[in-house]
Design a protein around this motif. Structure first.
Motif, PDB file in Angstrom:
ATOM      1  N   GLY A 101      68.899  -3.398 -67.015  1.00 28.37           N
ATOM      2  CA  GLY A 101      69.854  -4.546 -66.462  1.00 28.37           C
ATOM      3  C   GLY A 101      70.849  -4.197 -65.615  1.00 28.37           C
ATOM      4  N   ARG A 102      70.951  -2.983 -65.008  1.00 26.91           N
ATOM      5  CA  ARG A 102      72.353  -2.581 -64.182  1.00 26.91           C
ATOM      6  C   ARG A 102      72.048  -3.321 -62.722  1.00 26.91           C
ATOM      7  N   TYR A 103      71.078  -3.611 -62.281  1.00 34.70           N
ATOM      8  CA  TYR A 103      70.592  -4.367 -61.007  1.00 34.70           C
ATOM      9  C   TYR A 103      69.665  -5.435 -61.387  1.00 34.70           C
ATOM     10  N   GLN A 104      70.304  -6.702 -61.306  1.00 32.82           N
ATOM     11  CA  GLN A 104      69.687  -8.007 -61.751  1.00 32.82           C
ATOM     12  C   GLN A 104      69.845  -9.142 -61.235  1.00 32.82           C
ATOM     13  N   ASP A 105      68.558  -9.982 -60.883  1.00 34.20           N
ATOM     14  CA  ASP A 105      68.582 -11.143 -59.922  1.00 34.20           C
ATOM     15  C   ASP A 105      67.516 -12.030 -60.327  1.00 34.20           C
ATOM     16  N   GLU A 106      67.416 -13.049 -59.457  1.00 31.76           N
ATOM     17  CA  GLU A 106      66.158 -13.930 -59.551  1.00 31.76           C
ATOM     18  C   GLU A 106      65.037 -13.296 -59.216  1.00 31.76           C
ATOM     19  N   ASN A 107      64.986 -12.298 -58.561  1.00 27.74           N
ATOM     20  CA  ASN A 107      63.755 -11.626 -57.877  1.00 27.74           C
ATOM     21  C   ASN A 107      64.145  -9.945 -57.735  1.00 27.74           C
ATOM     22  N   THR A 108      63.159  -9.071 -58.240  1.00 24.84           N
ATOM     23  CA  THR A 108      63.122  -7.740 -57.996  1.00 24.84           C
ATOM     24  C   THR A 108      61.844  -7.053 -57.591  1.00 24.84           C
ATOM     25  N   ALA A 109      61.968  -6.047 -57.056  1.00 29.80           N
ATOM     26  CA  ALA A 109      60.868  -5.253 -56.235  1.00 29.80           C
ATOM     27  C   ALA A 109      61.076  -3.844 -56.388  1.00 29.80           C
ATOM     28  N   VAL A 110      60.140  -3.048 -56.687  1.00 29.20           N
ATOM     29  CA  VAL A 110      60.099  -1.304 -56.888  1.00 29.20           C
ATOM     30  C   VAL A 110      59.059  -0.851 -56.462  1.00 29.20           C
ATOM     31  N   ALA A 111      59.441   0.069 -55.535  1.00 25.89           N
ATOM     32  CA  ALA A 111      58.485   0.969 -55.251  1.00 25.89           C
ATOM     33  C   ALA A 111      58.540   2.280 -55.547  1.00 25.89           C
ATOM     34  N   GLU A 112      57.558   3.053 -55.954  1.00 26.44           N
ATOM     35  CA  GLU A 112      57.845   4.339 -56.739  1.00 26.44           C
ATOM     36  C   GLU A 112      56.572   5.396 -56.291  1.00 26.44           C
ATOM     37  N   ALA A 113      56.787   6.632 -56.151  1.00 22.47           N
ATOM     38  CA  ALA A 113      55.888   7.778 -56.042  1.00 22.47           C
ATOM     39  C   ALA A 113      56.261   8.869 -56.744  1.00 22.47           C
ATOM     40  N   GLU A 114      54.994   9.405 -57.402  1.00 18.34           N
ATOM     41  CA  GLU A 114      55.150  10.687 -58.148  1.00 18.34           C
ATOM     42  C   GLU A 114      53.909  11.608 -57.971  1.00 18.34           C
ATOM     43  N   LEU A 115      54.379  12.667 -57.747  1.00 13.08           N
ATOM     44  CA  LEU A 115      53.478  13.941 -57.573  1.00 13.08           C
ATOM     45  C   LEU A 115      53.317  14.767 -58.839  1.00 13.08           C
ATOM     46  N   ARG A 116      52.221  15.108 -59.283  1.00 15.53           N
ATOM     47  CA  ARG A 116      52.083  16.000 -60.414  1.00 15.53           C
ATOM     48  C   ARG A 116      51.372  17.300 -59.916  1.00 15.53           C
ATOM     49  N   TRP A 117      51.944  18.326 -59.931  1.00 15.64           N
ATOM     50  CA  TRP A 117      51.176  19.506 -59.381  1.00 15.64           C
ATOM     51  C   TRP A 117      50.893  20.433 -60.854  1.00 15.64           C
ATOM     52  N   ASN A 118      49.533  20.534 -60.689  1.00 14.58           N
ATOM     53  CA  ASN A 118      49.021  21.243 -62.107  1.00 14.58           C
ATOM     54  C   ASN A 118      49.344  22.959 -61.644  1.00 14.58           C
ATOM     55  N   VAL A 119      50.350  23.266 -62.159  1.00 13.45           N
ATOM     56  CA  VAL A 119      50.660  24.989 -61.780  1.00 13.45           C
ATOM     57  C   VAL A 119      49.682  25.829 -62.493  1.00 13.45           C
TER      58      VAL A 119
ATOM     59  N   ALA B 284      46.326  18.704 -57.616  1.00 14.01           N
ATOM     60  CA  ALA B 284      47.681  17.855 -57.632  1.00 14.01           C
ATOM     61  C   ALA B 284      47.297  16.226 -57.625  1.00 14.01           C
ATOM     62  N   VAL B 285      47.938  15.355 -58.207  1.00 11.50           N
ATOM     63  CA  VAL B 285      47.486  13.880 -58.223  1.00 11.50           C
ATOM     64  C   VAL B 285      48.940  13.174 -57.877  1.00 11.50           C
ATOM     65  N   LEU B 286      48.658  12.253 -56.970  1.00 12.95           N
ATOM     66  CA  LEU B 286      49.693  11.396 -56.370  1.00 12.95           C
ATOM     67  C   LEU B 286      49.682   9.968 -57.066  1.00 12.95           C
ATOM     68  N   GLY B 287      50.693   9.701 -57.484  1.00 18.60           N
ATOM     69  CA  GLY B 287      50.824   8.354 -58.249  1.00 18.60           C
ATOM     70  C   GLY B 287      51.585   7.337 -57.552  1.00 18.60           C
ATOM     71  N   THR B 288      51.181   6.167 -57.229  1.00 12.99           N
ATOM     72  CA  THR B 288      52.276   5.270 -56.644  1.00 12.99           C
ATOM     73  C   THR B 288      52.174   3.847 -57.335  1.00 12.99           C
ATOM     74  N   ARG B 289      53.432   3.359 -57.456  1.00 12.14           N
ATOM     75  CA  ARG B 289      53.729   1.863 -58.070  1.00 12.14           C
ATOM     76  C   ARG B 289      54.250   0.945 -57.021  1.00 12.14           C
ATOM     77  N   LEU B 290      54.004  -0.415 -57.327  1.00 11.88           N
ATOM     78  CA  LEU B 290      54.577  -1.466 -56.685  1.00 11.88           C
ATOM     79  C   LEU B 290      54.589  -2.479 -57.847  1.00 11.88           C
ATOM     80  N   ASP B 291      56.000  -2.798 -57.774  1.00 10.18           N
ATOM     81  CA  ASP B 291      55.971  -3.875 -59.205  1.00 10.18           C
ATOM     82  C   ASP B 291      57.348  -4.956 -58.601  1.00 10.18           C
ATOM     83  N   GLY B 292      56.906  -6.201 -58.549  1.00 17.73           N
ATOM     84  CA  GLY B 292      57.464  -7.130 -58.274  1.00 17.73           C
ATOM     85  C   GLY B 292      57.652  -8.515 -59.592  1.00 17.73           C
ATOM     86  N   ARG B 293      59.002  -8.837 -59.556  1.00 17.58           N
ATOM     87  CA  ARG B 293      59.022  -9.823 -60.740  1.00 17.58           C
ATOM     88  C   ARG B 293      59.982 -10.921 -60.088  1.00 17.58           C
ATOM     89  N   ALA B 294      59.809 -12.175 -60.615  1.00 13.16           N
ATOM     90  CA  ALA B 294      60.922 -13.331 -60.465  1.00 13.16           C
ATOM     91  C   ALA B 294      61.009 -14.210 -61.543  1.00 13.16           C
TER      92      ALA B 294
END
Length: 382
Positions: free
Chosen positions: A295-313, A264-274
């Motif tokens: 373009g659905r949610y748009q403004d002068e600043n954005t922040a994203v946090a995301e996690a992804e788990l990959r399980w090699n079955v 199993a591999v855990l990936g994490t992402r932090l992404d900020g734009r202005a």
């Protein structure tokens, strides 16, 4: 879709069964170690001109596709042999041209490439495109109001991005400079009171010079298992070097990967734009997550946090689960007042190139408004 796939597969099997040349061709796509479908040998040893199909699943423009012709000057195997001398894995020099279109009328033609120089102390990445893109404007910092969900608009013109990177010493850090040039006719009804845009927010020509500081210690550039990559970017658009308006764009992001178990591999992402200044509405940051149209949610600043788990079955097949949240704020709300947009989903991966650690597969993502399918080649984050 199955009606298109099955005849091709049947043809390949018949060719392998009755034609010695066809059988030899098919053997080139079978891993001798486990007998599974694998394109490692083709990718590692091949160079020259290669046709590359393009599959588009972005909900903002609809489903579509195209074709690119790629020229690989040196194979990945040659790059690996050179890495024994330099101590760094240098990506192959690649150049390409192509075109694509989608179901909503979006069209694009492009050319670009990437090269390394001086034993991989210098790198260049660049491209130019002629586009006619049909999108939807959902408002800045909130809904349009009046019962209107969005206003259609088109970006028709030229785009160019050029970047030169210099390795810092013998490290995995890079310092780079970039030039981004956009000459786009943005067709949007600016007189519509719901758009709430000023004339300078619809400027046609944007020319920006920028700096970037990058780090990349991933064990694999395609589908990482450990390590991290990140960058700090700042781009300055100014009339002194060809821009219609003066504004600045910033981004900071980190993608990190941990092997949390043997399979199993855990990936994490932090992404900020202005963005600051007289920013064209189509240059404002937006929440970039699977399941949410661009373009659905748009403004002068954005922040994203995301996690992804990959399980090699199994050694060849993996299951994916991901969860992300994004915020957009600045024009009319503070961060604490902004609402979050949540996206979640599942998917699967197949190890299509064992020698390269390249996985491909399909993701199903559910956002606040849409359910979307994505075809993934390598890592989903860019």
């Amino acid at each position: 879709m199955m009606k298109r796939v099955l005849p091709a597969a049947a043809t390949a099997l018949m060719l392998a069964a009755f034609c010695p040349a066809g059988h030899a061709f098919m053997e080139g796509f079978i891993d001798q170690e486990d007998g599974h479908l694998d394109v490692s040998d083709w990718m590692v040893n091949r160079k020259g001109f290669l046709p590359v199909p393009i599959v588009i699943t972005e909900p903002a423009v609809g489903y579509g596709g195209g074709l690119a012709l790629m020229f690989v000057r040196n194979s990945i195997r040659e790059s690996a042999e050179k890495a024994k001398e330099t101590g760094h894995m240098t990506p192959p020099d690649v150049f390409g041209i192509g075109a694509a279109a989608t179901e909503n009328g979006t069209r694009a033609a492009f050319a670009g490439g990437m090269m390394s120089f001086d034993d991989d102390r210098w790198r260049w990445r660049g491209g130019i495109a002629r586009t006619d893109v049909n999108l939807e404007f959902y408002g800045i910092g909130g809904p349009l109001g009046g019962g209107t969900r969005s206003i259609a608009y088109t970006l028709d013109g030229w785009m160019s991005s050029q970047q030169v990177l210099r390795r810092l010493g013998d490290s995995n850090n890079w310092l780079g400079v970039r030039w981004i040039f956009l000459d786009l006719n943005s067709k949007l009804d600016i007189d519509n009171p719901l758009a709430r845009l000023q004339p300078d927010e619809q400027s046609k020509r944007n020319s920006g010079l920028g700096l970037t500081l990058e780090h990349d210690s991933r064990d694999n550039i395609f589908t990482p298992n450990k390590g991290w990559t990140g960058a700090l970017d700042a781009t300055f658009y100014d009339p002194d070097w060809g821009s219609d308006t003066r504004f600045q764009a910033y981004r900071g992001h980190v993608f990190a990967y941990w092997p949390v178990a043997k399979t199993a591999v855990l990936g994490t992402r932090l992404d900020g734009r202005a963005a600051r200044g007289q920013v064209p509405f189509y240059q404002l940051p937006f929440v970039d997550l699977r399941g949410i149209p661009a373009g659905r949610y748009q403004d002068e600043n954005t922040a994203v946090a995301e996690a992804e788990l990959r399980w090699n079955v199994t050694p060849r097949w993996a299951a994916i689960g991901f969860l992300g949240v994004g915020w957009a704020w600045g024009r009319r709300t503070d961060f604490g007042e902004s609402s979050s947009a949540v996206s979640k989903g599942v998917g699967f991966r197949y190890l299509i190139a064992r020698q390269l650690g390249l996985w491909v597969g399909l993701d199903y993502a559910k956002g606040p408004e849409d359910d979307v399918w994505y075809i993934q080649v390598g890592n989903a984050w860019r």
